[in-house]
Design a protein around this motif. Structure first.
Motif, PDB file in Angstrom:
ATOM      1  N   TYR A   1     -17.699  57.818 -53.944  1.00  0.00           N
ATOM      2  CA  TYR A   1     -16.358  57.408 -52.915  1.00  0.00           C
ATOM      3  C   TYR A   1     -15.608  56.298 -53.591  1.00  0.00           C
ATOM      4  O   TYR A   1     -14.660  55.883 -53.868  1.00  0.00           O
ATOM      5  N   GLY A   2     -16.393  55.201 -53.686  1.00  0.00           N
ATOM      6  CA  GLY A   2     -15.685  54.032 -53.616  1.00  0.00           C
ATOM      7  C   GLY A   2     -14.984  53.605 -54.921  1.00  0.00           C
ATOM      8  O   GLY A   2     -14.097  53.490 -54.877  1.00  0.00           O
ATOM      9  N   ALA A   3     -15.356  54.161 -56.010  1.00  0.00           N
ATOM     10  CA  ALA A   3     -15.063  54.250 -57.153  1.00  0.00           C
ATOM     11  C   ALA A   3     -13.793  55.164 -57.778  1.00  0.00           C
ATOM     12  O   ALA A   3     -12.635  54.613 -57.930  1.00  0.00           O
ATOM     13  N   MET A   4     -13.386  56.170 -57.475  1.00  0.00           N
ATOM     14  CA  MET A   4     -12.338  57.318 -57.047  1.00  0.00           C
ATOM     15  C   MET A   4     -11.307  56.183 -56.407  1.00  0.00           C
ATOM     16  O   MET A   4     -10.124  56.337 -56.660  1.00  0.00           O
ATOM     17  N   TYR A   5     -11.247  55.641 -55.371  1.00  0.00           N
ATOM     18  CA  TYR A   5     -10.373  54.383 -54.706  1.00  0.00           C
ATOM     19  C   TYR A   5     -10.590  53.199 -55.648  1.00  0.00           C
ATOM     20  O   TYR A   5      -8.669  52.885 -55.715  1.00  0.00           O
ATOM     21  N   GLY A   6     -11.515  52.260 -56.100  1.00  0.00           N
ATOM     22  CA  GLY A   6     -11.296  52.140 -56.727  1.00  0.00           C
ATOM     23  C   GLY A   6     -10.381  51.782 -58.058  1.00  0.00           C
ATOM     24  O   GLY A   6      -9.420  50.970 -59.172  1.00  0.00           O
ATOM     25  N   GLY A   7     -10.296  52.556 -59.090  1.00  0.00           N
ATOM     26  CA  GLY A   7     -10.019  53.144 -60.207  1.00  0.00           C
ATOM     27  C   GLY A   7      -8.360  53.237 -60.093  1.00  0.00           C
ATOM     28  O   GLY A   7      -7.467  52.644 -61.141  1.00  0.00           O
ATOM     29  N   ALA A   8      -7.890  53.160 -59.254  1.00  0.00           N
ATOM     30  CA  ALA A   8      -5.831  52.857 -58.879  1.00  0.00           C
ATOM     31  C   ALA A   8      -5.719  50.989 -58.563  1.00  0.00           C
ATOM     32  O   ALA A   8      -4.488  51.165 -59.176  1.00  0.00           O
ATOM     33  N   ILE A   9      -7.348  50.453 -58.230  1.00  0.00           N
ATOM     34  CA  ILE A   9      -6.457  49.118 -58.577  1.00  0.00           C
ATOM     35  C   ILE A   9      -5.995  48.131 -59.598  1.00  0.00           C
ATOM     36  O   ILE A   9      -4.737  47.813 -59.829  1.00  0.00           O
ATOM     37  N   SER A  10      -6.824  48.754 -60.929  1.00  0.00           N
ATOM     38  CA  SER A  10      -6.535  48.568 -61.984  1.00  0.00           C
ATOM     39  C   SER A  10      -5.433  49.039 -62.544  1.00  0.00           C
ATOM     40  O   SER A  10      -4.647  48.546 -63.352  1.00  0.00           O
ATOM     41  N   SER A  11      -5.122  50.132 -62.625  1.00  0.00           N
ATOM     42  CA  SER A  11      -4.483  50.847 -63.123  1.00  0.00           C
ATOM     43  C   SER A  11      -3.231  50.606 -62.210  1.00  0.00           C
ATOM     44  O   SER A  11      -1.529  50.827 -63.137  1.00  0.00           O
ATOM     45  N   ILE A  12      -2.891  50.032 -61.103  1.00  0.00           N
ATOM     46  CA  ILE A  12      -1.434  49.437 -59.891  1.00  0.00           C
ATOM     47  C   ILE A  12      -1.594  47.705 -60.683  1.00  0.00           C
ATOM     48  O   ILE A  12      -0.271  47.598 -61.676  1.00  0.00           O
ATOM     49  N   THR A  13      -2.613  47.075 -60.879  1.00  0.00           N
ATOM     50  CA  THR A  13      -2.225  45.918 -60.864  1.00  0.00           C
ATOM     51  C   THR A  13      -2.148  45.676 -62.807  1.00  0.00           C
ATOM     52  O   THR A  13      -1.026  44.649 -62.511  1.00  0.00           O
ATOM     53  N   LEU A  14      -2.760  46.538 -63.274  1.00  0.00           N
ATOM     54  CA  LEU A  14      -3.386  45.712 -64.820  1.00  0.00           C
ATOM     55  C   LEU A  14      -2.600  46.357 -65.748  1.00  0.00           C
ATOM     56  O   LEU A  14      -2.016  46.368 -67.152  1.00  0.00           O
ATOM     57  N   GLY A  15      -2.171  48.080 -65.333  1.00  0.00           N
ATOM     58  CA  GLY A  15      -1.468  49.359 -66.289  1.00  0.00           C
ATOM     59  C   GLY A  15      -2.652  49.740 -66.912  1.00  0.00           C
ATOM     60  O   GLY A  15      -2.708  50.472 -67.773  1.00  0.00           O
ATOM     61  N   ILE A  16      -4.220  49.708 -66.212  1.00  0.00           N
ATOM     62  CA  ILE A  16      -5.109  49.426 -67.357  1.00  0.00           C
ATOM     63  C   ILE A  16      -6.015  50.645 -66.585  1.00  0.00           C
ATOM     64  O   ILE A  16      -6.335  50.055 -65.976  1.00  0.00           O
ATOM     65  N   PRO A  17      -5.892  51.691 -66.856  1.00  0.00           N
ATOM     66  CA  PRO A  17      -6.332  53.080 -65.500  1.00  0.00           C
ATOM     67  C   PRO A  17      -8.342  52.439 -66.161  1.00  0.00           C
ATOM     68  O   PRO A  17      -9.180  52.678 -66.484  1.00  0.00           O
ATOM     69  N   GLY A  18      -8.480  52.320 -64.687  1.00  0.00           N
ATOM     70  CA  GLY A  18     -10.073  52.214 -64.266  1.00  0.00           C
ATOM     71  C   GLY A  18     -10.880  53.239 -64.719  1.00  0.00           C
ATOM     72  O   GLY A  18     -11.847  52.807 -65.275  1.00  0.00           O
ATOM     73  N   ALA A  19     -10.822  53.931 -64.817  1.00  0.00           N
ATOM     74  CA  ALA A  19     -11.243  55.545 -65.040  1.00  0.00           C
ATOM     75  C   ALA A  19     -10.070  56.694 -65.311  1.00  0.00           C
ATOM     76  O   ALA A  19      -8.786  56.492 -65.390  1.00  0.00           O
ATOM     77  N   SER A  20     -10.648  57.501 -65.557  1.00  0.00           N
ATOM     78  CA  SER A  20      -9.790  58.864 -66.681  1.00  0.00           C
ATOM     79  C   SER A  20      -8.944  59.799 -65.417  1.00  0.00           C
ATOM     80  O   SER A  20      -8.439  59.954 -65.160  1.00  0.00           O
ATOM     81  N   THR A  21      -9.898  59.732 -64.336  1.00  0.00           N
ATOM     82  CA  THR A  21      -9.262  59.856 -62.662  1.00  0.00           C
ATOM     83  C   THR A  21      -7.852  59.588 -62.829  1.00  0.00           C
ATOM     84  O   THR A  21      -7.273  59.798 -61.582  1.00  0.00           O
ATOM     85  N   ALA A  22      -7.718  57.810 -63.150  1.00  0.00           N
ATOM     86  CA  ALA A  22      -7.234  57.120 -62.505  1.00  0.00           C
ATOM     87  C   ALA A  22      -5.901  56.958 -63.218  1.00  0.00           C
ATOM     88  O   ALA A  22      -4.838  55.811 -63.165  1.00  0.00           O
ATOM     89  N   VAL A  23      -5.701  58.095 -64.514  1.00  0.00           N
ATOM     90  CA  VAL A  23      -4.843  57.304 -65.384  1.00  0.00           C
ATOM     91  C   VAL A  23      -3.380  58.404 -64.589  1.00  0.00           C
ATOM     92  O   VAL A  23      -2.383  57.105 -65.131  1.00  0.00           O
ATOM     93  N   ALA A  24      -2.967  59.414 -64.204  1.00  0.00           N
ATOM     94  CA  ALA A  24      -2.360  59.619 -63.377  1.00  0.00           C
ATOM     95  C   ALA A  24      -1.356  58.471 -62.546  1.00  0.00           C
ATOM     96  O   ALA A  24      -0.396  58.533 -61.589  1.00  0.00           O
ATOM     97  N   THR A  25      -1.906  57.652 -61.336  1.00  0.00           N
ATOM     98  CA  THR A  25      -1.654  57.054 -60.674  1.00  0.00           C
ATOM     99  C   THR A  25      -0.707  55.925 -61.612  1.00  0.00           C
ATOM    100  O   THR A  25       0.005  55.150 -61.280  1.00  0.00           O
ATOM    101  N   THR A  26      -1.170  55.729 -63.132  1.00  0.00           N
ATOM    102  CA  THR A  26      -0.770  54.160 -63.527  1.00  0.00           C
ATOM    103  C   THR A  26       0.601  54.478 -64.115  1.00  0.00           C
ATOM    104  O   THR A  26       1.856  53.910 -64.223  1.00  0.00           O
ATOM    105  N   PHE A  27       1.230  56.144 -64.121  1.00  0.00           N
ATOM    106  CA  PHE A  27       2.409  56.776 -64.297  1.00  0.00           C
ATOM    107  C   PHE A  27       3.513  56.162 -63.585  1.00  0.00           C
ATOM    108  O   PHE A  27       4.931  55.174 -63.595  1.00  0.00           O
ATOM    109  N   ASP A  28       3.280  55.933 -62.297  1.00  0.00           N
ATOM    110  CA  ASP A  28       4.328  55.584 -61.101  1.00  0.00           C
ATOM    111  C   ASP A  28       3.455  53.778 -60.565  1.00  0.00           C
ATOM    112  O   ASP A  28       4.686  53.429 -59.936  1.00  0.00           O
TER     113      ASP A  28
END
Length: 507
Positions: free
Chosen positions: A70-97
């Motif tokens: 559960y925590g990893a699913m939340y955490g993947g968005a952090i680096s996607s948003i702050t650094l533009g690097i997907p924390g995991a494959s599940t957070a790639v789409a979060t990087t788009f916006d």
């Protein structure tokens, strides 16, 4: 219904026992940072920490591992948003916006929206799991190769039929992704194919996370340096209590549709064996963009583009647990590791688990709710830390992004070939952006290609090459027809506009 509520109450009571509650809080916090680290993700986090669970009873062990998930699913968005690097494959789409919002100085809006969407997605999935576990598992079993291929075709169609992007460039981007997805050994014949220049490293295929980190880590860093000519110092990110409330209101107002679509679509895709959260998050992003009144705002910093994939990947993570517990079939790579853990603990997943081990099952389900609550609280509590990180000068942030990308790319496969490949993808993505080619369809294709191709070939083998199998089956037929309508929608629009356009009168 009263029996279910009584069992759920017992599960809650087990989940909030001091030892289990401590394991949930520790697991969610660890998962948050594991998910935020590029190249790790929930699979590696659960696999690394699995051995220490043998020190506690099986119910406490799976509660701890599920909390990490559960925590990893939340955490993947952090680096996607702050650094533009997907924390995991599940957070790639979060990087788009998410990343465009951070570059606009609105990282707090993106992070708050991601946390709320994750909580709503997890809550909806928990309710669906609790109420409909057995029938939903039966529905998942009715999905054969034709149905899964039709679903993958629908995912591609949502990107082609959006109308906001250049359609030929979108199709080209999808084709490039499909070519990369086909590299390596043929899943059916076992023959090597598309092994460029006979380099042995291509035999194991192209790892999706390597491509994602290259495109959205290295490529984004080069793009930022080029577009600002080195003048950028830091983003104007800030966070206050009043600002957090305003961001919550705006995130809910502009992202509610994405949260709803992601919650239900993510759960449904999550329960399909071998699908997982990554296709669910990408499909939810595409469907949300397609149904939006202003699809052109997506990709430029729209909260709905953060809400949809985040709701979907959290919902799918719960959905993936359903076939594991009820059928003994893992719904994602992480649940495959959990399934192995259950077997080691002496438990047999399957239909009888609910009757033979009710305390274990309902304790786990109760922990889903508790983990979801603590995950959103801990996530929001750490947002000021993530905002502070964004205020660092870009001269410090750029080397950090580069190092994290290299480490993350190597950690994914432990192969230097993939590190060089990631650098190539980074420069390739930069040049594609310069030429205005959309990158999201290529990423979608390399995720869904390994699922779509074998199911297409298996379906045609089953029907002796007759493609009508995709139209005559009761579930695959409607999905295929909707997908084809979406694919040809831009052509219909073009013909309609030309026929409605008034002819110019001769002078």
């Amino acid at each position: 219904m009263m029996d279910i509520l009584g069992l759920l109450g017992d599960g809650f009571w087990l989940a909030i026992q001091p030892v289990n509650l401590m394991l949930i809080i520790v697991g969610v916090t660890l998962g948050l940072f594991i998910g935020a680290m590029p190249g790790l993700g929930s699979v590696n986090g659960v696999a690394i920490l699995l051995p220490i669970t043998f020190l506690v009873p099986p119910a406490s062990a799976i509660i701890f591992l599920a909390a990490i998930y559960y925590g990893a699913m939340y955490g993947g968005a952090i680096s996607s948003i702050t650094l533009g690097i997907p924390g995991a494959s599940t957070a790639v789409a979060t990087t788009f916006d998410g990343r465009p919002l951070a570059l606009q100085g609105r990282a707090s809006l993106a992070l708050v929206t991601a946390a709320i969407a994750s909580f709503i997605g997890g809550t909806v999935a928990n309710v669906l799991f609790t109420a409909f576990a057995p029938p939903l598992a039966t529905v998942a079993l009715s999905f054969g190769p034709p149905e899964i291929f039709a679903l993958m075709l629908l995912a591609f169609a949502t990107f082609v039929g959006l109308g906001g992007d250049d359609i030929p460039k979108t199709i080209f981007s999808i084709c490039i992704g499909l070519v990369f997805a086909a590299v390596g050994y043929d899943e059916i014949s076992g023959a090597p194919r598309l092994v460029f220049f006979d380099i042995p490293g291509f035999l194991h295929g192209i790892n999706f996370l390597v491509l994602a980190i290259g495109v959205y880590g290295i490529g984004e860093m080069i793009w930022t340096i080029d577009s600002t000519r080195g003048k950028i110092t830091s983003t104007m990110a800030k966070m206050s209590f009043r600002g957090a409330l305003d961001d919550t209101k705006e995130g809910m107002r502009r992202g509610w549709k994405g949260m709803g679509i992601g919650s239900f679509l993510g759960f449904f895709v999550g329960i399909l064996p071998a699908a997982g959260a990554t296709p669910g998050s990408l499909m939810s992003y595409g469907v949300t963009k397609m149904l939006s009144r202003n699809p052109k705002e997506f990709g430029r910093g729209h909260p709905g583009g953060v809400a949809a994939p985040e709701a979907a990947n959290n919902s799918a993570s719960t959905g993936a647990m359903l076939p594991m517990l009820t059928l003994g079939i893992p719904g994602s790579p992480t649940t495959a590791i959990l399934l192995g853990g259950m077997v080691i603990w002496g438990l047999t997943p399957g239909p009888r688990l609910f009757t033979d081990q009710p305390e274990f099952v309902w304790g786990l389900i109760g922990s889903f709710y508790v983990s979801n609550f603590f995950a959103v609280v801990i996530n929001i509590a750490f947002i000021p830390l993530f905002i502070w990180m964004l205020r660092m000068p870009f001269t410090v942030l750029a080397p950090m992004i580069f190092v994290l990308s290299i480490v993350g790319g190597y950690a994914a496969t432990m192969d230097m070939h993939d590190v060089w490949l990631m650098l190539v993808f980074g420069f390739g993505a930069f040049f594609l952006r310069k030429l205005d080619y959309p990158l999201a369809p290529a990423v979608l294709a390399i995720v869904l290609g390994p699922i779509a191709e074998p199911t297409l070939r298996q379906s045609l083998l089953f029907s002796s090459g007759d493609p009508s199998i995709f139209f005559t089956r009761p579930i695959a037929g409607p999905i295929t027809i909707i997908a084809l309508i979406l694919i040809f929608l831009p052509l219909f629009k073009l013909i309609w506009d030309k026929t409605r356009r008034p002819k110019s009168k001769p002078a």
